[in-house]
Design a protein around this motif. Structure first.
Motif, mmCIF file in Angstrom:
data_model
loop_
_atom_site.group_PDB
_atom_site.id
_atom_site.type_symbol
_atom_site.label_atom_id
_atom_site.label_comp_id
_atom_site.label_asym_id
_atom_site.label_seq_id
_atom_site.Cartn_x
_atom_site.Cartn_y
_atom_site.Cartn_z
ATOM 1 N N UNK A 92 0.835 -1.202 0.000
ATOM 2 C CA UNK A 92 0.000 0.000 0.000
ATOM 3 C C UNK A 92 0.872 1.256 0.000
ATOM 4 N N UNK A 93 0.416 2.336 -0.639
ATOM 5 C CA UNK A 93 1.124 3.619 -0.509
ATOM 6 C C UNK A 93 1.160 4.064 0.948
ATOM 7 N N UNK A 94 2.116 4.887 1.284
ATOM 8 C CA UNK A 94 2.273 5.343 2.667
ATOM 9 C C UNK A 94 1.001 6.036 3.145
ATOM 10 N N UNK A 95 0.527 5.624 4.296
ATOM 11 C CA UNK A 95 -0.656 6.230 4.879
ATOM 12 C C UNK A 95 -1.959 5.562 4.529
ATOM 13 N N UNK A 96 -1.975 4.663 3.536
ATOM 14 C CA UNK A 96 -3.195 3.958 3.141
ATOM 15 C C UNK A 96 -3.346 2.705 4.008
ATOM 16 N N UNK A 97 -4.494 2.546 4.595
ATOM 17 C CA UNK A 97 -4.762 1.424 5.492
ATOM 18 C C UNK A 97 -6.096 0.785 5.144
ATOM 19 N N UNK A 98 -6.286 -0.436 5.621
ATOM 20 C CA UNK A 98 -7.525 -1.169 5.376
ATOM 21 C C UNK A 98 -8.008 -1.801 6.667
ATOM 22 N N UNK A 99 -9.295 -2.053 6.735
ATOM 23 C CA UNK A 99 -9.880 -2.739 7.878
ATOM 24 C C UNK A 99 -11.176 -3.398 7.425
ATOM 25 N N UNK A 100 -11.578 -4.388 8.168
ATOM 26 C CA UNK A 100 -12.832 -5.090 7.906
ATOM 27 C C UNK A 100 -13.885 -4.552 8.858
ATOM 28 N N UNK A 101 -14.896 -3.905 8.307
ATOM 29 C CA UNK A 101 -15.924 -3.327 9.165
ATOM 30 C C UNK A 101 -17.127 -4.258 9.329
ATOM 31 N N UNK A 102 -17.222 -5.275 8.487
ATOM 32 C CA UNK A 102 -18.289 -6.273 8.654
ATOM 33 C C UNK A 102 -17.808 -7.591 8.077
ATOM 34 N N UNK A 103 -17.994 -8.652 8.836
ATOM 35 C CA UNK A 103 -17.611 -9.985 8.388
ATOM 36 C C UNK A 103 -18.502 -11.000 9.087
ATOM 37 N N UNK A 104 -19.155 -11.832 8.297
ATOM 38 C CA UNK A 104 -19.999 -12.871 8.906
ATOM 39 C C UNK A 104 -19.165 -13.975 9.535
ATOM 40 N N UNK A 105 -17.884 -14.046 9.203
ATOM 41 C CA UNK A 105 -17.040 -15.126 9.714
ATOM 42 C C UNK A 105 -16.920 -15.065 11.232
ATOM 43 N N UNK A 106 -16.731 -13.867 11.770
ATOM 44 C CA UNK A 106 -16.551 -13.731 13.215
ATOM 45 C C UNK A 106 -17.739 -14.309 13.968
ATOM 46 N N UNK A 107 -18.922 -13.924 13.544
ATOM 47 C CA UNK A 107 -20.126 -14.349 14.244
ATOM 48 C C UNK A 107 -20.510 -15.778 13.878
ATOM 49 N N UNK A 108 -20.196 -16.176 12.634
ATOM 50 C CA UNK A 108 -20.464 -17.548 12.228
ATOM 51 C C UNK A 108 -19.577 -18.517 12.998
ATOM 52 N N UNK A 109 -18.300 -18.180 13.141
ATOM 53 C CA UNK A 109 -17.398 -19.044 13.910
ATOM 54 C C UNK A 109 -17.861 -19.168 15.356
#
Length: 655
Positions: free
Chosen positions: A315-332
């Motif tokens: 990623x370019x400097x300063x660009x970040x990512x995150x997961x704001x919704x995922x069914x995996x967490x609650x499904x697990x």
């Protein structure tokens, strides 16, 4: 038939081992999802008429397409949305069970038949037809922490570097960025200058179209006696801002040349300015990942997380990512809880059976029958196209207490036959099975008949509960097979005549079972006396039945109804609709106000909003907006923890 398995216990063992092996194969290959796919198949048709208003789009684009699509095979209804930014979206819905691929082909054929009635500008941009994936399993956020990069850069970066690889993940039906910020060369015409040069926009567009094109100029020397052939090269479409500025609009007789830069301002910008995205006030974009029907949601999300982790290193400097919704967490978490419940239910069933049979050998027979029936069910779940979800796992939890019944009936019958006749285990088993085989078959048919009607219900409810009902029925049928094959064979091998059980021993266990038997006999005598009282006074029994029936009816009418229970997945979506014709600035101001109010809610972690987007109608317009709210974990929410209370706070703030 049962005599074969009693005399040949190896055959009965092989049948059970085969069921377990097939069930294990099904368990390893079944897709894992949260709920069955209950949404009806849908197909979306999207077109853009640049520069047209909503009325023009509805009259010249939506109407011909609607007339052509209407009545397509297995269609139930369709919705259409036309916006002032020139976009048009038609969603066509089909009956449950319709093949979505075939539905998309049928709609595409209808759209192709209507192309002759559409404006040429619409055909140039293209009319897109695609399956609409309803099962969104992930929402990802890509943002610039220091605002060094704008939304246009981030969206194009994602479309070039992230989405192609995410789409290649097996099971991903669609991966998209919400909004349309593709790079485009923007030409801003100056009306005063156009009037001064006696020009109209159509002349400018014609000049751009004539001088910005791909061409095949051919080659020299083809078919000649020359030693070489030379392929002519043409630069093709323009790509630089300066090249567009130098496009010749008109050449006058005096030798002067009018160029595009003389009547317009050219910039390399975004395809549309009808919306923008803010991630906690920072420049960002939102990506959605949808799964195909029958795919494994867990495996998809694991693969997508790996893709994002690899891409984050570049990623370019300063660009970040995150997961704001995922069914995996609650499904697990949900599946883990159900697995624990399965184990706990099996242990409780084993203890209860041992408590009443008071013989480890006798208890071992139903204890073996339960896992054979439960594991074998997974194979038939795969045959019927089911998935491992909360409903099928819940069915297996309930089935544990039911599938053990047939084996207990066999063990009790053989014990009784041995005690009353003094026959050895093998002969007592043969004699007992002659008497109870019909009863076992009838019990199985009755129990299966209880659940099978639910599986034949129609509509979304039928699809939702069909897997639950059939899973229960399959487990019960397998338990009957065990009761006619494995359980008699184990009874003939394990049981011994004259076994008094632990209660006959002078030990702590023996004294416990002796006290339990005495207490149970006392309860049984009281129960018998109660039955005798009710038989003598039938009006008491009938009156009690009427009271229970009335109470049940009242509770059914007064209890709140719902399709499925509400779940706290720490994710909330809200939609904003401004008055028709509202500008983007007005919509942004309303969303900014909503963001500031939401940040005062202690349970809110992040707020991401998109102006100019309407998720409900799959269209873009400056008067629409949508927000994604990511909540904190339950233990970090402070006093208000329950999702219902948090929603009440959010609604109060937004009101």
């Amino acid at each position: 038939m049962f005599r074969i398995f009693i005399e040949r216990p190896v055959l009965a063992t092989v049948v059970s081992i085969l069921l377990v092996l097939l069930g294990g194969l099904g368990l390893a290959t079944l897709p894992v999802t949260q709920f069955p796919d209950i949404a009806p198949p849908s197909v979306s048709v999207v077109a853009v008429y640049p520069g047209a208003g909503a009325e023009v789009v509805a009259r010249s684009v939506a109407t011909p397409l609607e007339e052509a699509i209407n009545g397509v095979e297995n269609m139930t209804y369709m919705t259409s949305t036309s916006s002032n930014d020139g976009s048009m979206s038609i969603n066509v819905y089909f009956r449950l069970g319709t093949d979505p691929d075939q539905a998309a082909v049928n709609v595409q054929n209808r759209v192709a038949a209507a192309n002759g009635q559409l404006p040429q500008e619409v055909l140039q941009t293209g009319v897109s037809t695609f399956k609409q994936q309803n099962s969104m399993i992930m929402v990802l956020d890509l943002y610039s922490a220091d605002n060094a990069y704008d939304e246009t850069f981030l969206q194009n970066y994602a479309k070039i570097n992230l989405l192609p690889e995410i789409k290649r993940v097996p099971g991903v039906g669609q991966a998209m960025v919400f909004g349309n910020k593709d790079y485009a060369m923007r030409v801003w015409l100056d009306p005063a200058k156009l009037a001064g040069y006696n020009l109209v926009p159509a002349e400018v567009m014609a000049a751009i179209r004539d001088q910005n094109l791909e061409a095949a100029p051919g080659k020299f020397g083809e078919g000649s006696a020359e030693a070489f052939e030379y392929v002519l090269k043409y630069k093709g479409k323009l790509s630089e801002q300066g090249e567009y500025e130098n496009i010749v609009i008109r050449a006058d007789e005096d030798g002067s040349v009018l160029r595009l830069k003389d009547v317009a301002r050219i910039e390399f910008g975004s395809f549309t300015y009808a919306g923008n995205t803010r991630s906690d006030g920072k420049e960002g974009i939102v990506m959605g990942v949808f799964q195909t029907a029958g795919s494994n949601a867990n495996e998809i999300q694991e693969a997508v997380n790996e893709v994002m982790a690899r891409a984050a290193r570049d990623f370019p400097a300063g660009v970040q990512t995150r997961t704001i919704y995922s069914t995996k967490t609650f499904l697990d978490e949900s599946i883990t809880q159900v697995k624990h419940t399965l184990i706990e239910a099996f242990i409780l069933v084993f203890l209860v059976v041992f408590l009443f049979l008071q013989d480890f050998r006798s208890t071992l027979i139903p204890a073996i029958a339960v896992p054979v029936a439960i594991i074998g069910t997974f194979f038939f779940m795969g045959v019927f196209g089911f998935s491992i979800n909360l409903l099928t796992l819940f069915a297996l939890v309930l089935a544990i207490g039911i599938v053990v019944d047939d084996a207990i009936v066999v063990v009790e019958a053989v014990h009784t036959k041995m005690q009353r006749t003094g026959l050895p285990a093998r002969q007592a088993t043969v004699s007992a099975m002659r008497e109870i085989t019909g009863a076992i078959i009838s019990i199985t048919l009755v129990m299966s008949a209880v659940f099978l009607p639910v599986g034949f219900m129609q509509g979304p409810v039928g699809v939702f509960y069909r897997q639950f009902a059939f899973t229960m029925a399959i487990a019960i049928l397998i338990s009957a097979v065990n009761a006619l094959t494995l359980s008699p064979a184990l009874c003939a091998l394990f049981l011994k005549p004259g076994h008094a059980g632990p209660a006959g021993r002078r030990s702590l266990v023996g004294r416990f079972f002796g006290a339990f038997n005495a207490g149970f006999d006392a309860i049984t005598r009281k129960y018998v006396r109660t039955l005798q009282f009710l038989v003598r006074r039938k009006w008491v029994a009938l009156g009690s039945l009427a009271v229970v029936g009335a109470a049940t009816f009242w509770l059914m009418r007064s209890t709140p109804t719902g399709f499925i229970p509400n779940e706290d997945q720490s994710f909330v979506v809200y939609s904003l609709a401004m008055p028709p014709g509202a500008s983007l600035a007005r919509t942004q101001a309303a969303l900014d106000k909503a963001d500031n109010l939401l940040k005062t809610v202690p349970a809110v972690k992040t707020v991401i909003r998109i102006s100019g987007l309407n998720l409900l109608s799959n269209s873009s317009s400056p008067s629409f907006g949508v927000g994604f709210i990511n909540l904190k974990p339950i233990e970090e929410r402070g006093e208000v923890k329950e999702i219902g209370e948090v929603m009440a706070q959010i609604n109060q703030k937004l009101a």
